[in-house]
Scaffold this active site. Structure first.
Site, PDB file in Angstrom:
ATOM      1  CE1 TYR A 119       7.766   0.269  -1.743  1.00 30.11           C
ATOM      2  CE2 TYR A 119       7.366  -2.357  -1.006  1.00 30.11           C
ATOM      3  CZ  TYR A 119       6.327  -0.590  -0.863  1.00 30.11           C
ATOM      4  OH  TYR A 119       5.228   0.116  -0.168  1.00 30.11           O
ATOM      5  CE1 TYR A 158       4.784  -4.194   1.652  1.00 33.34           C
ATOM      6  CE2 TYR A 158       3.678  -2.999  -0.472  1.00 33.34           C
ATOM      7  CZ  TYR A 158       4.361  -3.720   1.128  1.00 33.34           C
ATOM      8  OH  TYR A 158       4.649  -2.148   2.009  1.00 33.34           O
ATOM      9  NE  ARG A 168       0.581  -2.494   4.856  1.00 32.63           N
ATOM     10  CZ  ARG A 168       0.763  -1.253   4.297  1.00 32.63           C
ATOM     11  NH1 ARG A 168       2.577  -0.365   4.789  1.00 32.63           N
ATOM     12  NH2 ARG A 168       0.294  -0.078   5.112  1.00 32.63           N
ATOM     13  CG  HIS A 171       1.261   1.192   0.773  1.00 34.08           C
ATOM     14  ND1 HIS A 171       1.031   0.662   1.208  1.00 34.08           N
ATOM     15  CD2 HIS A 171       2.053   1.946   0.858  1.00 34.08           C
ATOM     16  CE1 HIS A 171       2.115   0.027   1.000  1.00 34.08           C
ATOM     17  NE2 HIS A 171       3.113   0.832   1.574  1.00 34.08           N
ATOM     18  CG  HIS A 173       5.387   4.434   1.695  1.00 33.05           C
ATOM     19  ND1 HIS A 173       5.624   4.547   2.815  1.00 33.05           N
ATOM     20  CD2 HIS A 173       5.854   2.781   0.990  1.00 33.05           C
ATOM     21  CE1 HIS A 173       5.759   3.188   3.327  1.00 33.05           C
ATOM     22  NE2 HIS A 173       5.775   2.153   1.844  1.00 33.05           N
TER      23      HIS A 173
END
Lengths: 250, 184
Positions: A119, A158, A168, A171, A173
């Site tokens: 991120y 990640y 995870r 995905h 959000h």
């Protein structure tokens, strides 16, 4: 002592068995879900108090319009001077209410990791490369048919700190507004066939098999653009107070 | 149709959802501006540094229609253009800081005793609704407040602070757990 994946998988199994034993259909995750450790100190212990007031302010909601969104906001690959790395994808679908009617003119916001699983956030310390040409933020308004459409890159998986070897699944959000404040939804879209599904306590917190399947997008070859991108379709159904369903002109 | 399940907002929404002036619902310098501030706490009494709060309320004239323009964009640069300085949109979004604190500047909601609050955070698999009743609310006249036992009712009442400030803390869990709401 940090739990292992084996410990967490055992807890996921316990919760799944507990869910099956009740026989109940649960559309949303429990607020307390021990395999997702951050929920332990943050879920309320008291039952929610139902608001019966027919005049409740929460039956109306904020509005957004063309001043809140620019045309380029829905294309996450064009927000910088260069092309981001990774597999370019289109994600599209419709936003509907529980009666199946399109939710029109509403703000849809997305955010995601880059193709490496990082991120663009100061606190994300995962040692995967930051992409100077990708921030991972998009927004758009739904159209008359409730449709939304984003161009982006497929995010990477990640690691996170819930337990040892916690990863995870990839995905995106999603944040969605409906026509009532009480229709608000924040959720995550997953990609079909991801081998990490079974290990992830956030996805598995949705213990109902059919409900969990609704979080996974479908690959749609007709949406793939030749020489350009692959396509995924994901429809979203907003929950919400029954009192708003009978209103006209949504 | 069955609803799409909720999932946590996670810790990394911070570069995506908050926007400049997200907490500045009142036009700058408006004489009726009130400040609502407080902290979000977890069940151990520790501040929650990665919560996101959204507020929704009627305009001072009682209108609940809201208005676009909360996160107005500049169509030339794509950057943030700011609220237009006079339209009251009724919507605020504010992230808690490293100490779990937030501050909101708004106008008193017309014909309404409270601000509606939606709480998101890492660890919340489903967001939570509550209400911040402003100082001076007649608790007997409000159906929700009147239905609650005294100790729980208190968690919805903002505490008067200096000037036009109201303090409203949110406890996700624990002895002072805030009353959270469901809308059938």
């Amino acid at each position: 002592m940090i739990p292992t994946q084996r410990d967490i998988s055992a807890l996921i199994g316990v919760e799944a068995a507990r869910h099956r034993a009740t026989g109940a259909v649960r559309h949303h995750p429990d607020r307390r879900y021990p395999p997702y450790r951050s929920s332990e100190l943050r879920h309320p212990a008291h039952p929610l108090v139902t608001v019966a007031d027919p005049d409740a302010v929460e039956l109306s909601g904020p509005v957004f319009g063309v001043t809140d969104v620019t045309e380029l906001d829905a294309d996450l690959t064009r927000q910088h001077a260069g092309e981001p790395l990774g597999e370019r994808i289109t994600v599209t679908g419709r936003v509907l209410d529980r009666a199946g009617r399109p939710v029109r003119g509403q703000l849809v916001e997305i955010w995601q990791a880059n193709a490496s699983g990082r991120y663009a956030h100061q606190r994300d310390q995962h040692p995967a490369p930051l992409d100077p040409h990708f921030t991972g933020v998009g927004r758009c308004l739904t159209g008359d048919d409730g449709g939304y459409r984003f161009t982006t890159v497929r995010p990477g998986a990640y690691p996170w700190l819930n337990h040892t070897n916690a990863w995870r699944p990839a995905h995106i959000h999603f944040s969605l507004f409906g026509t009532a404040f009480a229709q608000r939804l924040v959720t995550q879209m997953y990609f079909p066939g991801d081998p990490l599904f079974a290990y992830d306590p956030i996805l598995q917190a949705v213990t109902d098999d059919a409900a969990r399947a609704r979080l996974v997008a479908a690959y749609d070859h007709d949406l793939s653009v030749p020489q350009w991108s692959l396509g995924y379709r994901w429809d979203i159904v907003l929950d919400g107070p029954a009192a708003t369903w009978i209103e006209e002109g949504r | 149709m069955h609803p799409t399940p909720s999932q946590t907002i996670g810790p990394f929404y911070g570069y995506a959802l908050p926007f400049p002036d997200g907490a500045a619902v009142a036009p700058a310098g408006h004489p009726d501006t009130i400040t609502v501030h407080g902290r979000v706490y977890d069940g151990a009494g520790a501040p929650v540094p990665d919560a996101l709060l959204e507020f929704w309320q009627p305009a001072p004239d009682g209108s609940r229609r809201g208005a676009p323009g909360s996160l107005r964009r500049d169509p030339t640069t794509g950057g943030y253009a700011g609220r237009d300085g006079h339209t009251f949109t009724g919507f605020a979004r504010v992230a808690t800081d490293a100490d779990g604190a937030y501050t909101l500047h708004t106008l008193p909601p017309g014909q309404n005793a409270y601000l509606s609050v939606c709480v998101f955070a890492r660890g919340l698999l489903h967001h939570l609704y509550t209400r911040a009743y402003l100082t001076g609310t007649d608790t007997a006249a409000d159906p929700l407040l009147a239905s609650l036992p005294e100790q729980r009712r208190r968690t919805l009442l903002a505490v008067p602070a200096r000037g036009r400030c109201h303090r409203f803390d949110i406890h996700l869990q624990g002895p002072k757990e805030t009353v959270f709401l469901a809308f059938p």
